[in-house]
Design a protein around this motif. Structure first.
Motif, PDB file in Angstrom:
ATOM      1  N   THR A  78       0.837  -1.202   0.000  1.00  0.00           N
ATOM      2  CA  THR A  78       0.000   0.000   0.000  1.00  0.00           C
ATOM      3  C   THR A  78       0.869   1.249   0.000  1.00  0.00           C
ATOM      4  OG1 THR A  78      -1.653  -1.217   1.294  1.00  0.00           O
ATOM      5  CG2 THR A  78      -1.897   1.165   1.189  1.00  0.00           C
ATOM      6  N   ALA A  79       1.945   1.225   0.785  1.00  0.00           N
ATOM      7  CA  ALA A  79       2.871   2.362   0.843  1.00  0.00           C
ATOM      8  C   ALA A  79       3.511   2.609  -0.519  1.00  0.00           C
ATOM      9  CB  ALA A  79       3.940   2.104   1.895  1.00  0.00           C
ATOM     10  N   MET A  80       3.959   1.546  -1.148  1.00  0.00           N
ATOM     11  CA  MET A  80       4.597   1.685  -2.463  1.00  0.00           C
ATOM     12  C   MET A  80       3.605   2.192  -3.506  1.00  0.00           C
ATOM     13  SD  MET A  80       6.893  -1.814  -2.384  1.00  0.00           S
ATOM     14  CE  MET A  80       7.706  -1.543  -3.959  1.00  0.00           C
ATOM     15  N   MET A  81       2.408   1.612  -3.513  1.00  0.00           N
ATOM     16  CA  MET A  81       1.387   2.041  -4.478  1.00  0.00           C
ATOM     17  C   MET A  81       1.036   3.507  -4.312  1.00  0.00           C
ATOM     18  SD  MET A  81      -1.385  -1.053  -4.638  1.00  0.00           S
ATOM     19  CE  MET A  81      -2.553   0.076  -5.398  1.00  0.00           C
ATOM     20  N   ALA A  82       0.809   3.930  -3.064  1.00  0.00           N
ATOM     21  CA  ALA A  82       0.401   5.309  -2.804  1.00  0.00           C
ATOM     22  C   ALA A  82       1.475   6.297  -3.250  1.00  0.00           C
ATOM     23  CB  ALA A  82       0.105   5.488  -1.318  1.00  0.00           C
ATOM     24  N   THR A  83       2.724   5.997  -2.930  1.00  0.00           N
ATOM     25  CA  THR A  83       3.818   6.904  -3.279  1.00  0.00           C
ATOM     26  C   THR A  83       4.058   6.941  -4.778  1.00  0.00           C
ATOM     27  OG1 THR A  83       4.869   6.441  -1.161  1.00  0.00           O
ATOM     28  CG2 THR A  83       6.242   7.441  -2.863  1.00  0.00           C
ATOM     29  N   LEU A  84       4.106   5.781  -5.395  1.00  0.00           N
ATOM     30  CA  LEU A  84       4.362   5.720  -6.837  1.00  0.00           C
ATOM     31  C   LEU A  84       3.251   6.398  -7.622  1.00  0.00           C
ATOM     32  CD1 LEU A  84       5.676   2.044  -7.053  1.00  0.00           C
ATOM     33  CD2 LEU A  84       7.031   4.140  -7.229  1.00  0.00           C
ATOM     34  N   SER A  85       1.992   6.157  -7.239  1.00  0.00           N
ATOM     35  CA  SER A  85       0.865   6.792  -7.930  1.00  0.00           C
ATOM     36  C   SER A  85       0.914   8.307  -7.773  1.00  0.00           C
ATOM     37  CB  SER A  85      -0.464   6.256  -7.390  1.00  0.00           C
ATOM     38  OG  SER A  85      -0.620   4.891  -7.679  1.00  0.00           O
ATOM     39  N   THR A  86       1.223   8.776  -6.554  1.00  0.00           N
ATOM     40  CA  THR A  86       1.292  10.212  -6.300  1.00  0.00           C
ATOM     41  C   THR A  86       2.390  10.863  -7.127  1.00  0.00           C
ATOM     42  OG1 THR A  86       0.487   9.915  -4.033  1.00  0.00           O
ATOM     43  CG2 THR A  86       1.646  11.964  -4.517  1.00  0.00           C
ATOM     44  N   VAL A  87       3.553  10.239  -7.160  1.00  0.00           N
ATOM     45  CA  VAL A  87       4.678  10.781  -7.933  1.00  0.00           C
ATOM     46  C   VAL A  87       4.335  10.840  -9.420  1.00  0.00           C
ATOM     47  CG1 VAL A  87       7.018  10.279  -8.744  1.00  0.00           C
ATOM     48  CG2 VAL A  87       6.492  10.130  -6.302  1.00  0.00           C
ATOM     49  N   ILE A  88       3.834   9.745  -9.957  1.00  0.00           N
ATOM     50  CA  ILE A  88       3.532   9.674 -11.387  1.00  0.00           C
ATOM     51  C   ILE A  88       2.458  10.688 -11.762  1.00  0.00           C
ATOM     52  CG2 ILE A  88       2.577   8.195 -13.205  1.00  0.00           C
ATOM     53  CD1 ILE A  88       3.934   5.817 -11.718  1.00  0.00           C
ATOM     54  N   ARG A  89       1.407  10.816 -10.929  1.00  0.00           N
ATOM     55  CA  ARG A  89       0.342  11.780 -11.215  1.00  0.00           C
ATOM     56  C   ARG A  89       0.865  13.207 -11.244  1.00  0.00           C
ATOM     57  NH1 ARG A  89      -3.311   8.664  -7.898  1.00  0.00           N
ATOM     58  NH2 ARG A  89      -2.730   9.966  -6.121  1.00  0.00           N
ATOM     59  N   ASN A  90       1.780  13.531 -10.329  1.00  0.00           N
ATOM     60  CA  ASN A  90       2.259  14.915 -10.234  1.00  0.00           C
ATOM     61  C   ASN A  90       3.275  15.267 -11.305  1.00  0.00           C
ATOM     62  OD1 ASN A  90       1.282  16.616  -7.698  1.00  0.00           O
ATOM     63  ND2 ASN A  90       1.254  14.451  -7.140  1.00  0.00           N
ATOM     64  N   THR A  91       3.695  14.310 -12.108  1.00  0.00           N
ATOM     65  CA  THR A  91       4.484  14.647 -13.298  1.00  0.00           C
ATOM     66  C   THR A  91       3.564  15.038 -14.454  1.00  0.00           C
ATOM     67  OG1 THR A  91       4.501  12.366 -14.145  1.00  0.00           O
ATOM     68  CG2 THR A  91       6.292  13.005 -12.633  1.00  0.00           C
ATOM     69  N   GLY A  92       2.258  14.955 -14.223  1.00  0.00           N
ATOM     70  CA  GLY A  92       1.278  15.252 -15.265  1.00  0.00           C
ATOM     71  C   GLY A  92       0.732  14.015 -15.940  1.00  0.00           C
ATOM     72  N   ASN A  93       1.280  12.848 -15.607  1.00  0.00           N
ATOM     73  CA  ASN A  93       0.837  11.587 -16.211  1.00  0.00           C
ATOM     74  C   ASN A  93      -0.190  10.921 -15.290  1.00  0.00           C
ATOM     75  OD1 ASN A  93       0.495   9.135 -17.481  1.00  0.00           O
ATOM     76  ND2 ASN A  93       2.555   8.385 -17.068  1.00  0.00           N
ATOM     77  N   THR A  94      -1.440  11.326 -15.406  1.00  0.00           N
ATOM     78  CA  THR A  94      -2.488  10.743 -14.569  1.00  0.00           C
ATOM     79  C   THR A  94      -3.092   9.487 -15.194  1.00  0.00           C
ATOM     80  OG1 THR A  94      -4.083  12.281 -15.564  1.00  0.00           O
ATOM     81  CG2 THR A  94      -3.094  12.924 -13.464  1.00  0.00           C
ATOM     82  N   LYS A  95      -2.732   9.199 -16.437  1.00  0.00           N
ATOM     83  CA  LYS A  95      -3.313   8.033 -17.122  1.00  0.00           C
ATOM     84  C   LYS A  95      -2.712   6.715 -16.641  1.00  0.00           C
ATOM     85  CE  LYS A  95      -4.531  10.424 -21.420  1.00  0.00           C
ATOM     86  NZ  LYS A  95      -4.309  10.479 -22.890  1.00  0.00           N
ATOM     87  N   ALA A  96      -1.402   6.702 -16.367  1.00  0.00           N
ATOM     88  CA  ALA A  96      -0.747   5.446 -15.989  1.00  0.00           C
ATOM     89  C   ALA A  96      -1.361   4.811 -14.743  1.00  0.00           C
ATOM     90  CB  ALA A  96       0.758   5.682 -15.795  1.00  0.00           C
ATOM     91  N   PRO A  97      -1.541   5.576 -13.635  1.00  0.00           N
ATOM     92  CA  PRO A  97      -2.203   4.969 -12.472  1.00  0.00           C
ATOM     93  C   PRO A  97      -3.617   4.488 -12.789  1.00  0.00           C
ATOM     94  CG  PRO A  97      -1.082   6.996 -11.843  1.00  0.00           C
ATOM     95  CD  PRO A  97      -1.064   6.937 -13.341  1.00  0.00           C
ATOM     96  N   MET A  98      -4.288   5.180 -13.703  1.00  0.00           N
ATOM     97  CA  MET A  98      -5.632   4.773 -14.100  1.00  0.00           C
ATOM     98  C   MET A  98      -5.623   3.395 -14.750  1.00  0.00           C
ATOM     99  SD  MET A  98      -8.079   6.380 -17.062  1.00  0.00           S
ATOM    100  CE  MET A  98      -6.940   5.752 -18.317  1.00  0.00           C
ATOM    101  N   TYR A  99      -4.717   3.187 -15.692  1.00  0.00           N
ATOM    102  CA  TYR A  99      -4.636   1.882 -16.377  1.00  0.00           C
ATOM    103  C   TYR A  99      -4.347   0.762 -15.381  1.00  0.00           C
ATOM    104  CZ  TYR A  99      -4.421   4.528 -20.771  1.00  0.00           C
ATOM    105  OH  TYR A  99      -4.693   5.356 -21.812  1.00  0.00           O
ATOM    106  N   ILE A 100      -3.475   1.046 -14.433  1.00  0.00           N
ATOM    107  CA  ILE A 100      -3.128   0.029 -13.447  1.00  0.00           C
ATOM    108  C   ILE A 100      -4.315  -0.267 -12.539  1.00  0.00           C
ATOM    109  CG2 ILE A 100      -1.657  -0.423 -11.432  1.00  0.00           C
ATOM    110  CD1 ILE A 100       0.569   1.040 -12.936  1.00  0.00           C
ATOM    111  N   ALA A 101      -5.080   0.775 -12.193  1.00  0.00           N
ATOM    112  CA  ALA A 101      -6.273   0.569 -11.377  1.00  0.00           C
ATOM    113  C   ALA A 101      -7.275  -0.335 -12.085  1.00  0.00           C
ATOM    114  CB  ALA A 101      -6.918   1.914 -11.049  1.00  0.00           C
ATOM    115  N   ILE A 102      -7.383  -0.194 -13.396  1.00  0.00           N
ATOM    116  CA  ILE A 102      -8.292  -1.055 -14.162  1.00  0.00           C
ATOM    117  C   ILE A 102      -7.864  -2.516 -14.034  1.00  0.00           C
ATOM    118  CG2 ILE A 102      -9.054  -1.667 -16.491  1.00  0.00           C
ATOM    119  CD1 ILE A 102      -8.882   1.312 -17.195  1.00  0.00           C
ATOM    120  N   GLY A 103      -6.572  -2.759 -14.260  1.00  0.00           N
ATOM    121  CA  GLY A 103      -6.072  -4.127 -14.173  1.00  0.00           C
ATOM    122  C   GLY A 103      -6.203  -4.702 -12.776  1.00  0.00           C
ATOM    123  N   MET A 104      -5.922  -3.875 -11.751  1.00  0.00           N
ATOM    124  CA  MET A 104      -6.018  -4.335 -10.374  1.00  0.00           C
ATOM    125  C   MET A 104      -7.447  -4.727 -10.018  1.00  0.00           C
ATOM    126  SD  MET A 104      -4.692  -2.416  -6.891  1.00  0.00           S
ATOM    127  CE  MET A 104      -5.852  -1.050  -7.019  1.00  0.00           C
TER     128      MET A 104
END
Length: 468
Positions: free
Chosen positions: A144-170
């Motif tokens: 959970t710690a890794m997911m939360a941090t990685l998603s937050t970092v990736i989103r704040n680079t402007g790439n909000t799509k990547a966490p979305m795709y992973i959420a679909i698969g999860m």
């Protein structure tokens, strides 16, 4: 403006940031709703355990979200000011620290789950189920710690799509495994709540692996294995300066929710189950508004870092207007179809009646929650996190918690009384945040600094076109 600058600017428009966050949040909430819906086929006791456990996990998450949230805001600011190397270093440090925190939490939750559940006054009949669920899902808290941090970092680079795709698969994996373990389908053992816990951990493990792969390529310079040794004390202090008030504020909110859960436990299992079902439905109600609030935080942090303060100021109000319309419509639809939706989770008419009464109050709650989310997140984006912390601590503990006990328990208003106090808390925090934003304290300070830096220098030809 160069093509590269235009592309960078377009990444941070409100719509392009918000819709993938919405899809991601929707699917995360769907994962939680599927848990509750399927667990309700086991028993209402199991539902109460999942509701309590998830609240506990959210409380503990604040220990690493302090770092992740502060890092996310600072990353967007650094990218806005053209300091990509600093943003990359911040991301790596945030990941390392939160993983360590996650490991410690995993060990504790795995070793003493029953004692933790008993500490929060969970009834004796629920302790065996809680012991199983907390030990398994809590043992995977590092994921959970890794997911939360990685998603937050990736989103704040402007790439909000990547966490979305992973959420679909999860979600696909989680739903499949939930069904398989609960009903013993496809040759899987019928493990009930234990199976739900295993399903949660497995789906998070797969999501974490994918997020790590995306994380290493999230910045202009790819992250190598040797880069995980990077540490910059000055930058880490900047993260903590923004992050620790956020962490205190988040932990304050979640721990007040835990205290309120103990009030509900005193009222009875039906009230606890009703609130758990309501949490699920309410989450679907406000998630689009919350996605707008998260998106505008990223947008404003980027604009603030780039020195575009006027655009940052107006962006908050635009996000608030859109959010108020969205959450109000959602709350109305939820109220109209509330009894049917609650009937999907339980056949207990007393629980349904309690839930329906709360859905009426939800029509009042959601606009206040949107006001609080939009303006609070906007202030956080500027680094004005101490203000939101102080307001949050005072309001949440005095109104949402203290007054809840007086009205709900002492005066005997029960669950409805507690909910009314939670409504008052949202409006108090939202109103104070609106006043603070209108004052423009941090924006004025940034403008004065820009004026001093450009004194005697030809005025910049920077584009003044707005970001929408």
């Amino acid at each position: 403006m160069t093509l590269e600058n235009k592309q960078e600017k377009n990444k941070f428009t409100l719509w392009l940031l918000a819709w993938p966050i919405f899809i991601e949040l929707f699917l995360q909430l769907l994962l939680g709703a599927v848990d509750i819906l399927m667990v309700s086929r086991i028993s209402d006791d199991a539902v109460a355990v999942v509701g309590f456990s998830n609240t506990l996990f959210h409380a503990l998450m604040t220990l690493f979200m302090t770092i992740a949230s502060g890092a996310g805001i600072l990353i967007a600011q650094k990218l806005g000011s053209g300091k990509g190397a600093d943003a990359r270093t911040i991301a790596i440090m945030a990941f390392n620290v939160t993983v360590l925190i996650g490991i410690v939490l995993s060990v504790i939750l795995y070793l003493i789950p029953r004692k933790i559940a008993a500490l929060f006054q969970l009834s004796e009949q629920l302790l065996p189920l809680a012991e199983v669920y907390i030990s398994i899902v809590g043992g995977g808290m590092v994921l959970t710690a890794m997911m939360a941090t990685l998603s937050t970092v990736i989103r704040n680079t402007g790439n909000t799509k990547a966490p979305m795709y992973i959420a679909i698969g999860m979600n696909i994996v989680h739903v499949f495994l939930n069904y398989a373990f609960i009903y013993g389908a496809f040759g899987f053992p019928q493990w009930g709540l234990t199976g739900v816990a295993i399903s949660t951990v497995v789906s998070r493990l797969l999501a974490t692996v994918l997020l790590v792969i995306m994380f290493v390529g999230a910045f202009e310079q790819r992250i190598a294995w040797s880069d995980f040794k990077l540490f910059n004390g000055k930058l880490f202090k900047e993260v903590l300066k923004i992050g620790w008030p956020l962490g205190v504020n988040m932990s304050s909110w979640v721990f007040t929710q835990l205290v309120i859960f103990t009030f509900l436990a005193v009222l009875g299992t039906q009230e606890l189950a009703a609130r758990t079902y309501m949490n699920t439905l309410e989450s679907f109600c406000f998630m689009l508004g919350y996605s707008i609030a998260l998106a505008v935080q990223i947008q404003i942090a980027h604009l603030f870092g780039a020195g575009r303060t006027k655009e940052a100021y107006s962006s908050a109000y635009r996000a608030l207007r859109i959010g108020l319309i969205v959450v109000s419509v959602n709350a109305l639809l939820l109220y109209v179809f509330g009894s049917q939706l609650l009937g999907l989770f339980t056949s207990d008419q007393e629980i349904i009646a309690l839930g329906v009464s709360l859905l009426g109050l939800n029509l009042v709650l959601q606009p206040g929650k949107m006001l609080n989310m939009a303006l609070g997140n906007s202030l956080n984006a500027l680094g004005d996190t101490r203000f939101t912390m102080i307001v949050g601590i005072l309001s949440m503990w005095l109104i949402a918690t203290g007054l809840s006990y007086v009205v709900g328990i002492h005066m005997g208003w029960g669950l409805v009384g507690i909910y009314l106090c939670m409504i008052a808390d949202e409006y108090v925090r939202g109103g104070l945040s609106l006043y603070r934003w209108h004052d423009r304290k941090y924006l004025k300070r940034a403008e004065q600094k820009q004026a001093q830096q450009t004194l005697g220098v030809p005025k910049s030809t920077q584009s003044s076109s707005s970001v929408v």
